[in-house]
Design a protein around this motif. Sequence first.
Motif, PDB file in Angstrom:
ATOM      1  N   UNK A 249       0.881  -1.162   0.000  1.00  0.00           N
ATOM      2  CA  UNK A 249       0.000   0.000   0.000  1.00  0.00           C
ATOM      3  C   UNK A 249       0.921   1.215   0.000  1.00  0.00           C
ATOM      4  N   UNK A 250       0.816   2.036  -1.041  1.00  0.00           N
ATOM      5  CA  UNK A 250       1.844   3.067  -1.244  1.00  0.00           C
ATOM      6  C   UNK A 250       1.956   4.029  -0.065  1.00  0.00           C
ATOM      7  N   UNK A 251       0.840   4.311   0.615  1.00  0.00           N
ATOM      8  CA  UNK A 251       0.892   5.264   1.726  1.00  0.00           C
ATOM      9  C   UNK A 251       1.664   4.733   2.920  1.00  0.00           C
ATOM     10  N   UNK A 252       1.938   3.408   2.938  1.00  0.00           N
ATOM     11  CA  UNK A 252       2.660   2.835   4.073  1.00  0.00           C
ATOM     12  C   UNK A 252       4.159   2.735   3.832  1.00  0.00           C
ATOM     13  N   UNK A 253       4.629   3.109   2.667  1.00  0.00           N
ATOM     14  CA  UNK A 253       6.058   2.998   2.379  1.00  0.00           C
ATOM     15  C   UNK A 253       6.869   3.964   3.235  1.00  0.00           C
ATOM     16  N   UNK A 254       7.959   3.459   3.806  1.00  0.00           N
ATOM     17  CA  UNK A 254       8.876   4.297   4.582  1.00  0.00           C
ATOM     18  C   UNK A 254      10.298   3.952   4.159  1.00  0.00           C
ATOM     19  N   UNK A 255      11.139   4.933   4.061  1.00  0.00           N
ATOM     20  CA  UNK A 255      12.529   4.722   3.682  1.00  0.00           C
ATOM     21  C   UNK A 255      13.422   5.218   4.821  1.00  0.00           C
ATOM     22  N   UNK A 256      14.394   4.371   5.193  1.00  0.00           N
ATOM     23  CA  UNK A 256      15.342   4.717   6.246  1.00  0.00           C
ATOM     24  C   UNK A 256      16.761   4.598   5.703  1.00  0.00           C
ATOM     25  N   UNK A 257      17.587   5.538   6.047  1.00  0.00           N
ATOM     26  CA  UNK A 257      19.011   5.473   5.709  1.00  0.00           C
ATOM     27  C   UNK A 257      19.791   5.585   7.010  1.00  0.00           C
ATOM     28  N   UNK A 258      20.597   4.555   7.290  1.00  0.00           N
ATOM     29  CA  UNK A 258      21.352   4.502   8.543  1.00  0.00           C
ATOM     30  C   UNK A 258      20.446   4.682   9.757  1.00  0.00           C
ATOM     31  N   UNK A 259      19.255   4.110   9.685  1.00  0.00           N
ATOM     32  CA  UNK A 259      18.337   4.159  10.812  1.00  0.00           C
ATOM     33  C   UNK A 259      17.482   5.405  10.895  1.00  0.00           C
ATOM     34  N   UNK A 261      14.650   7.986   9.352  1.00  0.00           N
ATOM     35  CA  UNK A 261      13.552   8.038   8.385  1.00  0.00           C
ATOM     36  C   UNK A 261      13.748   9.230   7.462  1.00  0.00           C
ATOM     37  N   UNK A 262      13.548   8.987   6.172  1.00  0.00           N
ATOM     38  CA  UNK A 262      13.678  10.038   5.161  1.00  0.00           C
ATOM     39  C   UNK A 262      12.281  10.536   4.780  1.00  0.00           C
ATOM     40  N   UNK A 263      11.944  11.788   5.068  1.00  0.00           N
ATOM     41  CA  UNK A 263      10.612  12.296   4.701  1.00  0.00           C
ATOM     42  C   UNK A 263      10.373  12.182   3.210  1.00  0.00           C
ATOM     43  N   UNK A 264       9.122  11.987   2.856  1.00  0.00           N
ATOM     44  CA  UNK A 264       8.758  11.837   1.442  1.00  0.00           C
ATOM     45  C   UNK A 264       9.065  13.106   0.668  1.00  0.00           C
TER      46      UNK A 264
END
Length: 265
Positions: A249-259, A261-264
Amino acid sequence: RMDDLTNTTNIAERSDRNALRCRMFEPEQEPKTDFYWVLDQSGSMSDDYERVRAVANDFYSQLNRSALDYRLGVTSMYEGDEGHIRPNNGWGTSISGFLSDITWVENRCEELGFGSGCGSEEYGLKVAKKGVEYMNTAAARQNGDGFRPDANVITIFMSDEESQTAQDSGVSATSNYRNYLSQHTTSFAIVSDSEDCGTTIGASYQQAALDTGGCHASLCAENINETIEDIIIAAVGYAANYELPGTPISSTLRVYINGDWIPRS
């Protein structure tokens, strides 16, 4: 957020429960992209070339803020050039070379001895197909004017009228060219889109862009920055070959770099 709510990814895969999945991957370093510009050299474009240069400058400025290993090549829509990029100049990375190639196309008719116009020689889709065919060969790479084998190819059309093939026989007559391009490149079109913009509407270029997953914009638009951004974002996206194994579900995607969270964006 509205896109997330309405794009149906919430029902893309049936499931009787929620699932949290994490996937680790390494980002590619400087993904390679060859930008192939196909420009209309005919006389009706004479009053549009300042616009072409403005688009080129904005494109180059945004391109240099991206993480792309890029090259720029320019060809005309003159059938006799067969989609080859400027002879003895090849692929480049500088704004001066890019603008010089644009000037070469602008003056192409006079250079060929046709005067200003080259008659009805706006065979953009036809020459693009020939050019892509040639630049994917080993001979072209050996000559220094072929695509890099590991590069993503983005084709950009700019014209103030419909392709000559479509003018002669209708948009459906361009399907052979569009089908080929859809298998080998992603296309974008910055073309005439109304009776008040250009000579005829560039419908076949617009359709080629949609067929290949690109988009189109008006040659006469006051601001083409959004389309330029789309081109560069697409280049970055297509160059990265990582795909999620399932449909989230696209709204649930989260991206983390080195722990973190990267805002959309």
